[in-house]
Design a protein around this motif. Sequence first.
Motif, mmCIF file in Angstrom:
data_model
loop_
_atom_site.group_PDB
_atom_site.id
_atom_site.type_symbol
_atom_site.label_atom_id
_atom_site.label_comp_id
_atom_site.label_asym_id
_atom_site.label_seq_id
_atom_site.Cartn_x
_atom_site.Cartn_y
_atom_site.Cartn_z
ATOM 1 N N LYS A 130 8.464 9.171 7.631
ATOM 2 C CA LYS A 130 8.498 7.923 8.387
ATOM 3 C C LYS A 130 7.072 7.473 8.679
ATOM 4 O O LYS A 130 6.144 8.305 8.673
ATOM 5 C CB LYS A 130 9.268 8.098 9.699
ATOM 6 N N PRO A 131 6.861 6.181 8.935
ATOM 7 C CA PRO A 131 5.507 5.705 9.261
ATOM 8 C C PRO A 131 5.041 6.258 10.597
ATOM 9 O O PRO A 131 5.834 6.545 11.498
ATOM 10 C CB PRO A 131 5.650 4.180 9.299
ATOM 11 N N SER A 132 3.734 6.422 10.729
ATOM 12 C CA SER A 132 3.164 6.913 11.979
ATOM 13 C C SER A 132 3.018 5.775 12.980
ATOM 14 O O SER A 132 3.306 4.610 12.692
ATOM 15 C CB SER A 132 1.795 7.544 11.689
ATOM 16 N N TYR A 133 2.563 6.135 14.170
ATOM 17 C CA TYR A 133 2.281 5.145 15.211
ATOM 18 C C TYR A 133 1.176 4.217 14.730
ATOM 19 O O TYR A 133 0.202 4.654 14.095
ATOM 20 C CB TYR A 133 1.883 5.862 16.494
ATOM 21 N N GLU A 134 1.302 2.934 15.027
ATOM 22 C CA GLU A 134 0.405 1.927 14.453
ATOM 23 C C GLU A 134 -1.042 2.094 14.877
ATOM 24 O O GLU A 134 -1.957 1.654 14.179
ATOM 25 C CB GLU A 134 0.888 0.531 14.840
ATOM 26 N N MET A 135 -1.318 2.757 16.019
ATOM 27 C CA MET A 135 -2.690 2.924 16.485
ATOM 28 C C MET A 135 -3.381 4.146 15.873
ATOM 29 O O MET A 135 -4.586 4.294 16.021
ATOM 30 C CB MET A 135 -2.715 3.024 18.011
ATOM 31 N N LEU A 136 -2.631 5.032 15.209
ATOM 32 C CA LEU A 136 -3.230 6.189 14.541
ATOM 33 C C LEU A 136 -3.649 5.778 13.143
ATOM 34 O O LEU A 136 -2.968 6.059 12.151
ATOM 35 C CB LEU A 136 -2.233 7.349 14.509
ATOM 36 N N GLU A 137 -4.783 5.125 13.058
ATOM 37 C CA GLU A 137 -5.209 4.547 11.789
ATOM 38 C C GLU A 137 -5.602 5.601 10.773
ATOM 39 O O GLU A 137 -5.547 5.364 9.561
ATOM 40 C CB GLU A 137 -6.375 3.578 12.035
ATOM 41 N N ASN A 138 -6.001 6.808 11.232
ATOM 42 C CA ASN A 138 -6.395 7.876 10.326
ATOM 43 C C ASN A 138 -5.232 8.769 9.904
ATOM 44 O O ASN A 138 -5.429 9.721 9.150
ATOM 45 C CB ASN A 138 -7.485 8.739 10.976
ATOM 46 N N HIS A 139 -4.059 8.515 10.403
ATOM 47 C CA HIS A 139 -2.891 9.326 10.059
ATOM 48 C C HIS A 139 -2.511 9.063 8.596
ATOM 49 O O HIS A 139 -2.578 7.921 8.114
ATOM 50 C CB HIS A 139 -1.717 8.974 10.982
ATOM 51 N N PRO A 140 -2.113 10.112 7.876
ATOM 52 C CA PRO A 140 -1.757 9.896 6.459
ATOM 53 C C PRO A 140 -0.555 8.997 6.256
ATOM 54 O O PRO A 140 -0.402 8.409 5.184
ATOM 55 C CB PRO A 140 -1.484 11.323 5.955
ATOM 56 N N ASP A 141 0.301 8.886 7.252
ATOM 57 C CA ASP A 141 1.483 8.031 7.134
ATOM 58 C C ASP A 141 1.281 6.676 7.794
ATOM 59 O O ASP A 141 2.248 5.980 8.106
ATOM 60 C CB ASP A 141 2.702 8.734 7.751
ATOM 61 N N TRP A 142 0.013 6.299 8.045
ATOM 62 C CA TRP A 142 -0.259 4.965 8.596
ATOM 63 C C TRP A 142 0.138 3.882 7.585
ATOM 64 O O TRP A 142 0.431 2.754 7.963
ATOM 65 C CB TRP A 142 -1.736 4.874 8.946
ATOM 66 N N LYS A 143 0.166 4.250 6.318
ATOM 67 C CA LYS A 143 0.626 3.365 5.241
ATOM 68 C C LYS A 143 1.297 4.233 4.175
ATOM 69 O O LYS A 143 1.035 5.450 4.097
ATOM 70 C CB LYS A 143 -0.549 2.605 4.627
ATOM 71 N N PRO A 144 2.177 3.700 3.351
ATOM 72 C CA PRO A 144 2.806 4.501 2.296
ATOM 73 C C PRO A 144 1.772 4.923 1.254
ATOM 74 O O PRO A 144 0.923 4.138 0.834
ATOM 75 C CB PRO A 144 3.854 3.549 1.710
ATOM 76 N N SER A 145 1.848 6.222 0.839
ATOM 77 C CA SER A 145 0.843 6.741 -0.094
ATOM 78 C C SER A 145 1.429 7.654 -1.163
ATOM 79 O O SER A 145 0.687 8.111 -2.034
ATOM 80 C CB SER A 145 -0.242 7.503 0.686
ATOM 81 N N LEU A 146 2.726 7.946 -1.119
ATOM 82 C CA LEU A 146 3.326 8.859 -2.082
ATOM 83 C C LEU A 146 4.232 8.095 -3.040
ATOM 84 O O LEU A 146 4.944 7.168 -2.629
ATOM 85 C CB LEU A 146 4.142 9.939 -1.349
ATOM 86 N N ARG A 147 4.187 8.468 -4.312
ATOM 87 C CA ARG A 147 5.112 7.959 -5.320
ATOM 88 C C ARG A 147 5.142 6.422 -5.350
ATOM 89 O O ARG A 147 6.202 5.795 -5.271
ATOM 90 C CB ARG A 147 6.524 8.493 -5.092
ATOM 91 N N LEU A 148 3.988 5.810 -5.443
ATOM 92 C CA LEU A 148 3.888 4.347 -5.394
ATOM 93 C C LEU A 148 4.006 3.705 -6.772
ATOM 94 O O LEU A 148 3.990 2.477 -6.881
ATOM 95 C CB LEU A 148 2.560 3.928 -4.750
ATOM 96 N N GLY A 149 4.090 4.496 -7.833
ATOM 97 C CA GLY A 149 4.236 3.936 -9.163
ATOM 98 C C GLY A 149 2.941 3.473 -9.775
ATOM 99 O O GLY A 149 2.944 2.858 -10.846
ATOM 100 N N HIS A 150 1.800 3.741 -9.123
ATOM 101 C CA HIS A 150 0.489 3.401 -9.670
ATOM 102 C C HIS A 150 -0.530 4.340 -9.052
ATOM 103 O O HIS A 150 -0.250 5.038 -8.074
ATOM 104 C CB HIS A 150 0.125 1.937 -9.397
ATOM 105 N N SER A 151 -1.710 4.349 -9.590
ATOM 106 C CA SER A 151 -2.777 5.251 -9.122
ATOM 107 C C SER A 151 -3.945 4.490 -8.508
ATOM 108 O O SER A 151 -5.034 5.047 -8.357
ATOM 109 C CB SER A 151 -3.288 6.104 -10.293
ATOM 110 N N GLU A 152 -3.722 3.240 -8.139
ATOM 111 C CA GLU A 152 -4.809 2.430 -7.573
ATOM 112 C C GLU A 152 -5.071 2.765 -6.117
ATOM 113 O O GLU A 152 -6.143 2.498 -5.602
ATOM 114 C CB GLU A 152 -4.476 0.946 -7.733
ATOM 115 N N VAL A 153 -4.077 3.309 -5.432
ATOM 116 C CA VAL A 153 -4.232 3.694 -4.021
ATOM 117 C C VAL A 153 -4.349 5.203 -3.956
ATOM 118 O O VAL A 153 -3.498 5.925 -4.496
ATOM 119 C CB VAL A 153 -3.041 3.206 -3.179
ATOM 120 N N LYS A 154 -5.396 5.721 -3.335
ATOM 121 C CA LYS A 154 -5.619 7.154 -3.228
ATOM 122 C C LYS A 154 -4.605 7.786 -2.296
ATOM 123 O O LYS A 154 -4.335 7.269 -1.214
ATOM 124 C CB LYS A 154 -7.041 7.408 -2.708
ATOM 125 N N GLN A 155 -4.036 8.880 -2.747
ATOM 126 C CA GLN A 155 -3.044 9.568 -1.926
ATOM 127 C C GLN A 155 -3.713 10.198 -0.709
ATOM 128 O O GLN A 155 -4.756 10.840 -0.810
ATOM 129 C CB GLN A 155 -2.344 10.646 -2.762
#
Length: 511
Positions: free
Chosen positions: A83-108
Motif C-alpha cells: 500500500k502507499p505510504s503516508y504522503e509526508m514520508l517523501e523518502n519512504h519507498p512506497d511514497w510512489k509505485p516502484s515495482l513491476r511498472l513495465g519499464h525501467s525508466e524509474v529506479k526501483q
Amino acid sequence: MPGKHCCVKNCSSVSHDCRGNRRNHLLQFFRFPTWKKHEGEHVSDVTKRRRISWVAAIRRKDITFDRISESMRVCSLHFHSGKPSYEMLENHPDWKPSLRLGHSEVKQTDEVRFLRQVNRRTQHQEQPPSPGQHQEQPPSPAQHQEQPPSPGQHQEKPPSPAQHQEQPPSPGQHQEQPPSPAQECALCSSRWDVINSLLEENRKLKEELEEYQMNENFLSGDDNRVKYYTGLPTYLMFQTLLLSLTPYLPQGSLKKLSPFQLVLMTLMHLRLDLPIQHLGRLFRVHRTTASDAFHHTLSVMYSRLSPLVYWPSRESLLTSMPHQFVESFGKHVAAIVDCFEVFIEKPSNVLARAQTFSQYKHAYTMKYLIVITPQGVISFISEGWGGRASDKHITEQSGFLNKLLPGDIVLADRGFNIRESVGMMCAEVKVPTFTRGRAQLEAKDVEETRAIAHLRIHVERVIGVVRNKFKFLHSTVPVNMLLKCEGENIMALDKIVTVCCALVNMCKSVV
C-alpha cells in the motif's frame, strides 16, 4: 468487465472476474494522490510532487497531471508494503509505485536503505548518558560463556546476578533496546514545549479572528463603535432594538446570518452606505444573500418602527412645549414643515424622467414632506413624490392636513403657499413675510419673520441629522428602489426613509 483494474502497463490485476466474483481478497487498488492546495504551502508542495511522481512512474500518454480519470487505480503489487505510504514520508519507498511498472525508466526504490535511514535518525535523536561508554567495548554474553572463571576465582569471588545486569549490552543490542526513561522525559519535555507554543499561537489567532468577525461580540458594549456602525447612541439602545425585532426576523430562509447580523448589516448599509457586495464579504455570505437579508430585515424594521413616527395629542404638546414657542406664538404651534429631496438614478422611462427632475436641484430626485413637533420629534413623513412636484401639492395630497386641529399653528417656509388649505382645517400657517415691492418691512413684520425663522430652523436641523446620520440618503439611489415591494403598495425607498426617521426619534432631540 466489472470491478477495478490496474492502470500500470503489462499488469493484468483486476478485482473481479467476468461473473462479478472477487478474485483475490488480498489485492487492493489505490487512487492517484490528489493535490491539496488549501492545506498550507508545505502540504501543497509535497502533494503536488507526489502526484507528479505517480504520473511519471506509470508512464502512460493518456495520464497527465491535470487529466486522470476517476477509474484509474494502481494495485498493491507495485508497492513494497502492499500500500502507499503516508504522503509526508517523501523518502519512504512506497511514497510512489516502484515495482513491476513495465519499464525501467524509474529506479526501483530500496526498502533496506530507507530502514537504515530511519535507524540513523533514531540513533541521532537518542543521546547516550556519557561519551565514555560508547568508546569502550564491553564484553558480550558469549565471551562470558567461552571463558569461564577458574575454580579458585569462582570460590573467592563468585559473580552475582546484579553484576551481570549492570554490564552494558553490545552495540548491536544497544540499537534494539528502547531509549532510557531520562531520554524519554527529555523528548516528551521538548514535545510539550512545541505543543504549548502551538496552543498559544492558536489562541492568539483565534482572538485576532474574533476581532474581525461580525458576531455578537463585535460591538461588545462599546458605545462609540455602536454609534459609528449603527447610528444609535448606546449599546443598550441597540440591544433593545434587537430584542424587539428578533421574533419577527426571517429564520429559515437566511440561516447563515443570525438576528444580530441581520440587524447590524441593515443598519450598516443605511448608516455607512456600504455596497451590498462589500457587506456580503464582511459577513461571509454571497451578494444575493446579503441583498435578500437587507430587504427582509428592512420590511420587518418598517413594520415595527413606523409607529415611532406618530402624531402626538394636543395635551402632550402643551405639557412639554418649549418656552421659545410659548413666548412667540403661545401654546398653539403644532407642527413645523419642510421638504427634502433624495437623489436617484436617471430613469429610462421618459415620463418618469419628467416627473422626477427637480428644477431646484437640477437632478433627478424623490421629494418627501417631513413634519416635526416643537419638541424636535418627527411626527409625520410622507411617501415619496417626484422632484417636479411642488411643496404645496405634496402638502395637500400627503394627508398631513387631516391631522390638524382647529386653532393649530403651522410654521413653514415661503415656498409653502398653503394658507388656504390650512385655513380649511380652521388652522393657521406662519411663513416669513414678503416685501411685495416695498423697500423694507414694517417693524412688526420684521419681529414676526425673525421669530419664525429662529424657530423654523429646527426642522432643517432635523433633516440634517437624518441625512448625515444615514449616509444612504446622501447617495444616488438605484431606480429599483423606486419599485413597489412585492405584495405591498409602498416603495423600498419609502421604507428606508421611514425607518431612518424612526431611528432618529430614538436618539436625543436636537431642540
